[in-house]
Design a protein around this motif. Sequence first.
Motif, mmCIF file in Angstrom:
data_model
loop_
_atom_site.group_PDB
_atom_site.id
_atom_site.type_symbol
_atom_site.label_atom_id
_atom_site.label_comp_id
_atom_site.label_asym_id
_atom_site.label_seq_id
_atom_site.Cartn_x
_atom_site.Cartn_y
_atom_site.Cartn_z
ATOM 1 N N GLN A 3 0.923 -1.195 0.054
ATOM 2 C CA GLN A 3 -0.039 0.111 -0.152
ATOM 3 C C GLN A 3 0.857 1.173 0.113
ATOM 4 O O GLN A 3 0.390 2.376 0.222
ATOM 5 C CB GLN A 3 -0.987 -0.063 1.369
ATOM 6 C CG GLN A 3 -2.016 -0.811 0.952
ATOM 7 C CD GLN A 3 -3.058 -0.625 0.008
ATOM 8 O OE1 GLN A 3 -3.064 0.622 -0.587
ATOM 9 N NE2 GLN A 3 -3.813 -1.675 -0.793
ATOM 10 N N GLY A 37 -5.769 -8.574 -3.959
ATOM 11 C CA GLY A 37 -5.636 -7.273 -4.828
ATOM 12 C C GLY A 37 -4.274 -6.824 -4.966
ATOM 13 O O GLY A 37 -4.258 -5.891 -5.607
ATOM 14 N N LEU A 97 0.142 -0.049 -4.083
ATOM 15 C CA LEU A 97 -0.977 0.652 -4.529
ATOM 16 C C LEU A 97 -1.326 2.158 -4.252
ATOM 17 O O LEU A 97 -2.368 2.634 -4.611
ATOM 18 C CB LEU A 97 -2.095 -0.300 -4.410
ATOM 19 C CG LEU A 97 -1.787 -1.679 -4.731
ATOM 20 C CD1 LEU A 97 -3.077 -2.658 -3.769
ATOM 21 C CD2 LEU A 97 -2.284 -1.716 -6.079
ATOM 22 N N ARG A 133 -4.712 3.789 -3.303
ATOM 23 C CA ARG A 133 -5.841 3.999 -4.126
ATOM 24 C C ARG A 133 -6.873 2.815 -4.154
ATOM 25 O O ARG A 133 -7.999 3.085 -4.365
ATOM 26 C CB ARG A 133 -5.213 4.196 -5.509
ATOM 27 C CG ARG A 133 -4.429 5.547 -5.870
ATOM 28 C CD ARG A 133 -3.920 5.750 -7.109
ATOM 29 N NE ARG A 133 -3.206 4.487 -7.656
ATOM 30 C CZ ARG A 133 -1.911 4.202 -7.538
ATOM 31 N NH1 ARG A 133 -1.021 5.018 -7.033
ATOM 32 N NH2 ARG A 133 -1.511 3.086 -8.296
ATOM 33 N N ASN A 134 -6.301 1.599 -4.031
ATOM 34 C CA ASN A 134 -7.094 0.411 -3.942
ATOM 35 C C ASN A 134 -6.868 -0.337 -2.735
ATOM 36 O O ASN A 134 -5.721 -0.918 -2.567
ATOM 37 C CB ASN A 134 -6.837 -0.346 -5.247
ATOM 38 C CG ASN A 134 -7.345 0.229 -6.522
ATOM 39 O OD1 ASN A 134 -8.365 0.988 -6.903
ATOM 40 N ND2 ASN A 134 -6.121 0.375 -7.441
ATOM 41 N N GLN A 135 -7.848 -0.629 -2.004
ATOM 42 C CA GLN A 135 -7.649 -1.318 -0.816
ATOM 43 C C GLN A 135 -7.553 -2.719 -1.140
ATOM 44 O O GLN A 135 -8.261 -3.183 -2.205
ATOM 45 C CB GLN A 135 -9.104 -1.138 0.170
ATOM 46 C CG GLN A 135 -8.592 -0.036 1.192
ATOM 47 C CD GLN A 135 -9.864 -0.045 2.212
ATOM 48 O OE1 GLN A 135 -10.919 0.149 1.854
ATOM 49 N NE2 GLN A 135 -9.475 -0.309 3.472
ATOM 50 N N HIS A 187 -8.785 -6.562 -0.518
ATOM 51 C CA HIS A 187 -10.066 -7.148 -0.309
ATOM 52 C C HIS A 187 -9.891 -8.330 0.514
ATOM 53 O O HIS A 187 -8.979 -9.036 0.441
ATOM 54 C CB HIS A 187 -11.039 -7.276 -1.427
ATOM 55 C CG HIS A 187 -10.460 -7.750 -2.274
ATOM 56 N ND1 HIS A 187 -10.097 -7.318 -3.622
ATOM 57 C CD2 HIS A 187 -10.271 -9.447 -2.534
ATOM 58 C CE1 HIS A 187 -9.401 -8.695 -4.392
ATOM 59 N NE2 HIS A 187 -9.656 -9.555 -3.817
#
Length: 434
Positions: free
Chosen positions: A330, A356, A372, A375-377, A379
Amino acid sequence: MASFEVIGGKALKGEIVPQGAKNEALQILCAVLLTDEPVTISNIPEIRDVNKLIELLRDMGVKVGKLSPDTYRFQADAVNLDYLDTPEFVAQGRALRGSVMILGPMLARFGKCQLPKPGGDKIGRRPLDTHFVGLEKLGGKLTLEGKDFYRISTEGRLHGAYMLLDEASVTGTANIVMGAVLAEGITTIYNAACEPYLQQLCKMLVRMGAKINGIGSNLLTIEGVERLGGTEHRMLPDMIEIGSFIGLAAMTGSEITIKDCQIQELGLIPDTFRKLGIQLEFRGDDIFVPAQEHYEIATYLDGSILTISDHTWPGLTPDLLSVLLVVATQAKGTVLIHQKMFESRLFFVDKLIDMGAQIILCDPHRATVIGLDQRNQLHGITMTSPDIRAGVALLIAALSADGRSVIENVEQIDRGYQYIDKRLTALGAQIRRL
């Protein structure tokens, strides 16, 4: 098998105290076999591997008294050597990798020991050659029964020797040191491990009457003595748990204070997290991790991609690479994680990819992580913990993820992390043990 149900995506806040160091405990506890006098040890973590080792010592005849939740008194004045011939001992030794640490003390004091091939994490080959080669140089005679049962013995006292270890094995060095302190003459160990936990063992042995020079270096000189006495010892906080809490704070955007860290013993750990962009503030002996919305991976001066790799002390401990890899998922930027010591330890990244994360597993030892940048957690998914360190890394990933995750086989996490679900729940995490 137990599981954790985790509802992720929640910021945590508060203070947490690290447990006593697991990797120190496995050495220190076995050192009580070197004397018939009482030894009191405090800051012992309440975790599966340590509890199993204490149970093994008790079944071998060591008197064990619990003085407080983290303090025990041991007295090995009536060790039952016959117990080593029982099926119960074989089962205990096979289930616990830390059982290998009884070899040096038992050989030094009683002239013999036997052991099935120990268990532990499935993270690749973990040979015991350094242990046995060193003890053989001290005068031990090794026989192998089948492929996985070892007997080692000596006639009379062990004798000092010069040795250059083929690898700076922490547990191998500890076993040899515990054999050498009661050997006749001088033992010189070159390329010795010098981790803080090994230093703690040496300092404890010196208080018991051992003569050890070079503590903290890779060249130890030990003058054997005829007997050792009792002592009191307090263990360091667990540096791997401290690093795990730093990573947890970063991944969940949380404000966490880690108490009583013995910062001077952490080596490269704080600076390695700073290379991933994580802010840390030292407040006395506490580490304050502020909430961060973003953190950016550094590059080398020429702009090339950062590599984080493990090495023997004072290099970065391999036990934190799983956590660092998860934290990088992240971050903003790219990093190469190079796990040199164990060829199976990165195989948990398939679970992170399913969540992800953008990770390229280059080979069994290297993984490239493309962050990332929040921007995109990740899941939530259902996954299984393969070993202690990967297990806590997956727990950190689940706590940062969107939605519900289930982590199975959490007994692996329990082997190294004390009441981790309850302690993180106190910070605001949503974890339920199934």
